[in-house]
Design an enzyme around this catalytic site. Structure first.
Site, PDB file in Angstrom:
ATOM      1  CE1 TYR A 105       3.497   2.131  -4.408  1.00 52.13           C
ATOM      2  CE2 TYR A 105       1.314   1.129  -4.463  1.00 52.13           C
ATOM      3  CZ  TYR A 105       2.153   2.197  -4.745  1.00 52.13           C
ATOM      4  OH  TYR A 105       1.643   3.320  -5.361  1.00 52.13           O
TER       5      TYR A 105
ATOM      6  CB  SER B 182      -1.838   3.262  -3.432  1.00 58.82           C
ATOM      7  OG  SER B 182      -2.300   2.229  -4.283  1.00 58.82           O
TER       8      SER B 182
ATOM      9  CE  LYS C 211       2.191   4.662  -2.107  1.00 58.43           C
ATOM     10  NZ  LYS C 211       2.690   6.041  -2.155  1.00 58.43           N
TER      11      LYS C 211
END
Ligand SMILES: NC(=O)c1ccc[n+]([C@@H]2O[C@H](COP(=O)([O-])OP(=O)(O)OC[C@H]3O[C@@H](n4cnc5c(N)ncnc54)[C@H](OP(=O)(O)O)[C@@H]3O)[C@@H](O)[C@H]2O)c1
Length: 243
Positions: free
Chosen positions: A153, A140, A157
């Site tokens: 998150y 991401s 990533k």
């Protein structure tokens, strides 16, 4: 890599980016192994069947090491090979850093980073023997730039990008390529939770002024699987968001 008759395993492919990617590989003539935690609905099955070609759906939770092991075994038993692995399954548990609980962190790392590590290890060993394979990890832009409310998150990533580059370096002499795709804002269940107001605000910051469609990410996965002179790269698909 010529895709016809190759076998592609795509985790988290019951919907969203994973489903679009599975359909794209089916259309390209691959035999496709889909995965998710829940059963496919009749509608999802019909859609896949309408494309034609061979597919199988294997249930398995990427947060659970035993289920990952079983997924790798069943995938191999099914077609006797895996040429393309797309580590796509991913979750978020957004909270500002100060309020983030350890379980929010652990849950996200388990699916987004540990899952790809464990599955890649199992598949890579077999790919090494064939001296051929393409691994594509769904990272991401948040893993490259960070984002308020997404420490867990973003860390998962960013870790996945490090894993990608390392597998690319180690795999290169054994015929294996490994790349990552870093989407920006893509229309899927992951982003549908955002209010219209927030979506409008975010779209205003994207040079192309809109969220992307899952098919645009799928197109990139096909390109990465086909182009055998690209490895260790992170391809950004974000409408210019991170220019
Ligand atoms: N949408 C975006 O804007 C965006 C942006 C950047 C990166 N990404 C990344 O792209 C990937 C796909 O995102 P998406 O937007 O398509 O998400 P999504 O619409 O929420 O779909 C997630 C998929 O993963 C499966 N899944 C979730 N947890 C799983 C688990 N523990 N084990 C196995 N499968 C699991 C889900 O199926 P079940 O519920 O049946 O398990 C579903 O098929 C993710 O890695 C995400 O982080 C998305």
């Amino acid at each position: 890599m010529e895709l016809k008759n190759k076998v592609a395993l795509i985790t988290g492919s019951s919907r969203g980016i994973g489903a679009a990617t599975a359909k794209a590989f089916l259309k390209a003539g691959c035999r496709v192994i889909l995965n998710g935690r829940h059963e496919l609905t009749d509608e999802q099955k019909k859609e896949l069947e309408s494309i034609g070609g061979q597919y199988v759906y294997l249930q398995g939770d990427m947060a659970k090491p035993a289920e990952i092991k079983q997924l790798a075994k069943q995938a191999w038993d099914q077609f006797g090979q895996v040429d393309i692995l797309v580590n796509n399954a991913g979750i978020n548990r957004d909270k500002l850093f100060i309020g983030m609980k350890q379980e929010d962190f652990d849950d996200v790392i388990a699916v987004n980073l540990r899952g790809p590590f464990l599955l890649t290890e199992l598949i890579l060993k077999k790919m090494y023997k064939k001296r051929q394979g393409s691994i594509i990890n769904l990272a991401s832009v948040v893993g490259m730039h960070g984002n308020a409310g997404q420490a867990n998150y973003a860390a998962s990533k960013a870790g996945l990008i490090g894993l990608t580059k390392t597998v690319a370096r180690e795999g290169a002499l054994r015929g294996i390529r490994c790349n990552a795709i870093a989407p920006g804002m893509i229309d899927s269940e992951m982003t549908v939770k955002l209010s219209d107001k927030v979506k409008k605000q975010i779209s205003g910051q994207i040079p192309l002024r809109r969220f992307g469609k899952p098919e645009k990410v799928a197109q990139t996965a096909i390109f990465l699987a086909q182009n055998d002179y690209i490895t260790g790269q992170v391809i950004v698909v974000d409408g210019g968001m991170t220019i």
